[in-house]
Motif scaffolding. Structure first.
Motif, PDB file in Angstrom:
ATOM      1  N   ALA A 337       0.853  -1.193   0.000  1.00  0.00           N
ATOM      2  CA  ALA A 337       0.000   0.000   0.000  1.00  0.00           C
ATOM      3  C   ALA A 337       0.882   1.235   0.000  1.00  0.00           C
ATOM      4  N   ASN A 338       1.256   1.673  -1.196  1.00  0.00           N
ATOM      5  CA  ASN A 338       2.125   2.828  -1.349  1.00  0.00           C
ATOM      6  C   ASN A 338       1.769   3.535  -2.652  1.00  0.00           C
ATOM      7  N   PHE A 339       2.421   4.630  -2.935  1.00  0.00           N
ATOM      8  CA  PHE A 339       2.100   5.397  -4.143  1.00  0.00           C
ATOM      9  C   PHE A 339       2.286   4.569  -5.413  1.00  0.00           C
ATOM     10  N   MET A 340       3.251   3.684  -5.419  1.00  0.00           N
ATOM     11  CA  MET A 340       3.564   2.931  -6.628  1.00  0.00           C
ATOM     12  C   MET A 340       2.545   1.824  -6.876  1.00  0.00           C
ATOM     13  N   THR A 341       2.123   1.131  -5.810  1.00  0.00           N
ATOM     14  CA  THR A 341       1.076   0.121  -5.990  1.00  0.00           C
ATOM     15  C   THR A 341      -0.259   0.784  -6.301  1.00  0.00           C
ATOM     16  N   LEU A 342      -0.459   2.000  -5.783  1.00  0.00           N
ATOM     17  CA  LEU A 342      -1.669   2.744  -6.107  1.00  0.00           C
ATOM     18  C   LEU A 342      -1.717   3.068  -7.593  1.00  0.00           C
ATOM     19  N   TYR A 343      -0.587   3.464  -8.153  1.00  0.00           N
ATOM     20  CA  TYR A 343      -0.501   3.767  -9.585  1.00  0.00           C
ATOM     21  C   TYR A 343      -0.763   2.510 -10.404  1.00  0.00           C
ATOM     22  N   LEU A 344      -0.183   1.380  -9.984  1.00  0.00           N
ATOM     23  CA  LEU A 344      -0.417   0.121 -10.696  1.00  0.00           C
ATOM     24  C   LEU A 344      -1.888  -0.261 -10.650  1.00  0.00           C
ATOM     25  N   ALA A 345      -2.496  -0.110  -9.481  1.00  0.00           N
ATOM     26  CA  ALA A 345      -3.915  -0.455  -9.348  1.00  0.00           C
ATOM     27  C   ALA A 345      -4.763   0.382 -10.286  1.00  0.00           C
ATOM     28  N   GLU A 346      -4.452   1.655 -10.415  1.00  0.00           N
ATOM     29  CA  GLU A 346      -5.187   2.526 -11.332  1.00  0.00           C
ATOM     30  C   GLU A 346      -5.059   2.020 -12.765  1.00  0.00           C
ATOM     31  N   ARG A 347      -3.846   1.665 -13.167  1.00  0.00           N
ATOM     32  CA  ARG A 347      -3.612   1.247 -14.555  1.00  0.00           C
ATOM     33  C   ARG A 347      -4.153  -0.147 -14.857  1.00  0.00           C
ATOM     34  N   MET A 350      -7.565  -2.512 -10.753  1.00  0.00           N
ATOM     35  CA  MET A 350      -7.702  -3.264  -9.509  1.00  0.00           C
ATOM     36  C   MET A 350      -8.243  -2.351  -8.407  1.00  0.00           C
ATOM     37  N   ASP A 351      -8.734  -2.955  -7.337  1.00  0.00           N
ATOM     38  CA  ASP A 351      -9.155  -2.178  -6.182  1.00  0.00           C
ATOM     39  C   ASP A 351      -7.961  -1.405  -5.638  1.00  0.00           C
ATOM     40  N   LEU A 352      -8.178  -0.143  -5.303  1.00  0.00           N
ATOM     41  CA  LEU A 352      -7.079   0.707  -4.859  1.00  0.00           C
ATOM     42  C   LEU A 352      -6.674   0.375  -3.429  1.00  0.00           C
ATOM     43  N   PRO A 353      -5.377   0.292  -3.168  1.00  0.00           N
ATOM     44  CA  PRO A 353      -4.936   0.073  -1.784  1.00  0.00           C
ATOM     45  C   PRO A 353      -5.210   1.307  -0.938  1.00  0.00           C
ATOM     46  N   GLU A 354      -5.453   1.096   0.339  1.00  0.00           N
ATOM     47  CA  GLU A 354      -5.679   2.209   1.250  1.00  0.00           C
ATOM     48  C   GLU A 354      -4.366   2.585   1.935  1.00  0.00           C
ATOM     49  N   LEU A 355      -4.020   3.855   1.837  1.00  0.00           N
ATOM     50  CA  LEU A 355      -2.796   4.337   2.456  1.00  0.00           C
ATOM     51  C   LEU A 355      -3.101   4.774   3.875  1.00  0.00           C
ATOM     52  N   VAL A 369       5.447  12.512   3.675  1.00  0.00           N
ATOM     53  CA  VAL A 369       4.251  12.841   2.928  1.00  0.00           C
ATOM     54  C   VAL A 369       3.171  13.290   3.877  1.00  0.00           C
ATOM     55  N   ASP A 370       2.534  14.408   3.559  1.00  0.00           N
ATOM     56  CA  ASP A 370       1.393  14.887   4.337  1.00  0.00           C
ATOM     57  C   ASP A 370       0.210  13.957   4.079  1.00  0.00           C
ATOM     58  N   GLN A 371      -0.479  13.528   5.132  1.00  0.00           N
ATOM     59  CA  GLN A 371      -1.552  12.558   4.968  1.00  0.00           C
ATOM     60  C   GLN A 371      -2.697  13.079   4.102  1.00  0.00           C
ATOM     61  N   LYS A 372      -2.831  14.359   3.945  1.00  0.00           N
ATOM     62  CA  LYS A 372      -3.899  14.891   3.091  1.00  0.00           C
ATOM     63  C   LYS A 372      -3.582  14.670   1.616  1.00  0.00           C
ATOM     64  N   GLN A 373      -2.354  14.200   1.292  1.00  0.00           N
ATOM     65  CA  GLN A 373      -1.938  14.052  -0.090  1.00  0.00           C
ATOM     66  C   GLN A 373      -2.164  12.638  -0.616  1.00  0.00           C
ATOM     67  N   GLU A 374      -2.939  11.818   0.061  1.00  0.00           N
ATOM     68  CA  GLU A 374      -3.040  10.423  -0.320  1.00  0.00           C
ATOM     69  C   GLU A 374      -3.970  10.168  -1.487  1.00  0.00           C
TER      70      GLU A 374
END
Length: 375
Positions: A337-347, A350-355, A369-374
Motif C-alpha cells: 500500500a504505497n504510491f507505486m502500488t496505487l498507480y499500478l492499481a489505477e492502470r 484493480m481495487d485501490l490500496p488504502e494508504l 508525505v502529508d496525509q492529506k496528499q493520499e
C-alpha cells in the motif's frame, strides 16, 4: 584512508591513466570524513600539463562499494561505460569522461572520474513544483526548459546501439536485446526480491507485462532514469548534461518517455502538489518527444505499467532496507500500500490500496508525505 592519502593516490592514478596528463597537481580535498575517507562523491580541483600546455579543471569522483546496488542490476561500471560511450559519440550532453578504476585497491572502492558540470537540477526534495529556481521562472521559461530536457533525452532514440559503440549493453542472460531483455531484467529483479511474499499488485503487473507485450518495438539505448532531477540545467534552461547512467538499458525509447511522465505525475498529482504553470502537460510532452524523435510514441499505456512496476520494485527494496534498519516492522502494510502500488492499481483496474499510518511511517524515513496528499 585519509583525504591526503586519497589525494596522493588519485594524483598518481590520473598521471598513469589519463592520456597526455603530466605534472598533475591536486588541491587539498574539502570533504567530510568519519572513521575513514567515507565520501561517495567529491570534487577535485586539478592542474596538469597537456600537449596543449598548462590546464586546470574541476573533476567529480564517484566511489561505490562493491556490494552496493541502488536497484537490481545497476552498476558503477555500466555508468562509466555509458558516459564514456556517449561522450565519445558527442550527440547527447553528458559530463566529460575522464576514466574509471574498478580495482578497489586504489581508493578502497571502484570509482569513476568525470568533468564537473555547472548548473542545477530540478530537485525532488524540495519538490521542484513548490520551491527552487523553476518557481522563479516565468511560465514561458519553464515551458522552454521542459522542452529542452525532453528534446535532449529524445536524442537517445537516434543512437544505433551496435554501430555506435554500445554493444556492452547486451545482456543475453535476460533475453534478446530490446524490450524482451528489459522485461527479463524486471522479472529477474522480481524473483530476487519477492521472497515468497504476497504482493498482489506487483504480481498482477508481472503477469500483465508478458501477456500484453507488444512485438513491433525498436531496440534503442535508454537513459534509464529520465527525470528532471537528473538533468543539469544552465540558468537560462538549456541542458548542460544528463547525469546518472547506472540504470541504462536497451529497449524501446518510449520507456524513457514513460519514466519521465511517471515522475511528473508522482511529484504533482500523486503528492497532491499543483504543477507549475507553464510546464507542458502529458500530451504536450509526448508531442515534444514525437517531434524530436520523428516518430509516433507507441504503446504508452503499456509502458505506463512497465515503469510503474519497476518503481514498485524499487519500493520493495526500500521497504526491506527500512525493515533491516529497524525503522519499521516487517508487518508494516506499506509493502503493498504505497504510491507505486496505487498507480499500478489505477492502470490495471484493480481495487485501490488504502494508504494508512503504516505508509506514512514508511515514507517518513525517506520523503515525508502529508496525509492529506493520499488521493
Amino acid at each position: 584512508m585519509t583525504p591526503s592519502q586519497v589525494r596522493e593516490r588519485l594524483r598518481g592514478w590520473l598521471e598513469a591513466n589519463v592520456d597526455g596528463w603530466r605534472n598533475v597537481r591536486i588541491e587539498p580535498l574539502e570533504v567530510t570524513t568519519g572513521s575513514g575517507f567515507s565520501a561517495q562523491i567529491f570534487f577535485v580541483d586539478v592542474e596538469y600539463t597537456s600537449p596543449n600546455g598548462p590546464q586546470s579543471k574541476t573533476l567529480v569522483v564517484r566511489r561505490q562499494p562493491q556490494d552496493h546496488e541502488v536497484v537490481f542490476g545497476s552498476s558503477l561500471e555500466l555508468q562509466g561505460q555509458m558516459i564514456a560511450a556517449l561522450d565519445a559519440l558527442g550527440s547527447i550532453p553528458v559530463p566529460e569522461w575522464i576514466g574509471m578504476e574498478l580495482d578497489p585497491a586504489v581508493l578502497e572502492m571502484p570509482f569513476i572520474v568525470m568533468g564537473r558540470v555547472d548548473g542545477h537540477a530540478a530537485t525532488q526534495n524540495p519538490n521542484y513544483n513548490k520551491a527552487g529556481w523553476l518557481c522563479e521562472m516565468s511560465p514561458d521559461q519553464r515551458a522552454a526548459t521542459w522542452r529542452n530536457a525532453v528534446e535532449a533525452y529524445a536524442g537517445m532514440a537516434a543512437i544505433d546501439w551496435q554501430e555506435d559503440g554500445f554493444g556492452f549493453m547486451a545482456r543475453p542472460d535476460w533475453g534478446a536485446p530490446g524490450l524482451d531483455q528489459y522485461l527479463g531484467y524486471i522479472e529477474a529483479w522480481y524473483t530476487a526480491c519477492r521472497k515468497n511474499r504476497d504482493m498482489p499488485y506487483v504480481d498482477a503487473a508481472i503477469d500483465y507485462i508478458r501477456k500484453h507485450q507488444p512485438t513491433d518495438t525498436p531496440v534503442n539505448v535508454l537513459w534509464g532514469d529520465s527525470t528532471p532531477s537528473n538533468v543539469m540545467f544552465a540558468q537560462d534552461g538549456r541542458v548542460n548534461a544528463l547525469i546518472d547512467w547506472e540504470l541504462a538499458a536497451l529497449g524501446p525509447a518510449e520507456l524513457d518517455l514513460a519514466w519521465w511522465l511517471y515522475f511528473d505525475d508522482l511529484f504533482s498529482r500523486r503528492f497532491g502538489v499543483e504543477r507549475l504553470e507553464g510546464l507542458p502537460t502529458r500530451d504536450e510532452t509526448v508531442a515534444i518527444w514525437e517531434a524530436a524523435t520523428g516518430r509516433k510514441a507507441l504503446h504508452l499505456k503499456y509502458y505506463d505499467v512497465v515503469v510503474a512496476l519497476r518503481m514498485a520494485l524499487v519500493v520493495v527494496g526500500a521497504f526491506d532496507r527500512q525493515v533491516a534498519m529497524d525503522n519499521i516492522p516487517s508487518t508494516n502494510k506499506s509493502l503493498n500500500a504505497n504510491f507505486m502500488t496505487l498507480y499500478l492499481a489505477e492502470r490495471l483496474g484493480m481495487d485501490l490500496p488504502e494508504l494508512g499510518p503504516d505508509f506514512y511511517a514508511f515514507m517518513s524515513n525517506m520523503t515525508p508525505v502529508d496525509q492529506k496528499q493520499e488521493t
